[in-house]
Design an enzyme around this catalytic site. Structure first.
Site, PDB file in Angstrom:
ATOM      1  CE  LYS A   1       6.928 -40.150 -33.727  1.00 51.71           C
ATOM      2  NZ  LYS A   1       6.594 -38.840 -34.310  1.00 51.71           N
TER       3      LYS A   1
ATOM      4  CE  LYS B   1      18.833 -51.518 -38.648  1.00 54.90           C
ATOM      5  NZ  LYS B   1      17.630 -52.140 -39.209  1.00 54.90           N
TER       6      LYS B   1
END
Length: 157
Positions: free
Chosen positions: A70, A83
């Protein structure tokens, strides 16, 4: 132990157009479709594409050295077009890494072109130092080519 690797890709589209892809979850959708031999599925676990968004990456069966993990969007700066995404569960964290962060910067160039610079920053426990060799910008080079083709096909005139 800490280190980093980088990859740069020049695009013949304005930075604003490249950021519409790289700064959102749209990139994950493109990667899932464009790299079926590597990525089996990318699920949106939490969020809407902003800071705090969590994605679950599932690798295709038989991909050596890759385990599902994840990742979380930890920084999105729309003004600077940066980002940052960190692995928060599984994957690299299971093999001795204490940090695995990807920073994507979309840099404006002249003549409606831009550069996407992807940097992987990592830290790992000394006893897992040999695993530093698993860090590579190769996947981001492949993602860059898929993104480049997509952006050229969908270039705003």
């Amino acid at each position: 132990m800490a280190g980093q690797v980088s990859h740069e890709l020049e695009l013949n589209v304005p930075a604003s157009q490249a950021w519409e892809l790289y700064g959102t979850v749209a990139l994950a959708t493109l990667v899932e479709k464009g790299l079926p031999n590597l990525i089996q599925k990318i699920d949106l676990v939490e969020g809407d594409g902003g800071v705090g968004t969590v994605l679950q990456l599932r690798f295709a069966p038989g991909v050596p050295g890759k385990t599902d993990y994840k990742e979380k969007f930890t920084k999105i700066d729309n003004e600077k077009r940066i980002k940052e995404v960190e692995v928060v569960e599984g994957g690299y964290l299971d093999i001795g890494f204490t940090l695995y962060r990807t920073r994507i910067e979309v840099i404006e160039k002249e003549n409606d072109s831009s550069v996407v610079k992807t940097t992987i920053e990592y830290e790992l426990k000394e006893e897992a130092a040999a695993n530093a060799s698993l860090v590579s910008a190769e996947t981001y080079a492949k993602i860059g080519e898929i993104a480049k083709n997509y952006l050229y096909k969908n270039k705003a005139s």
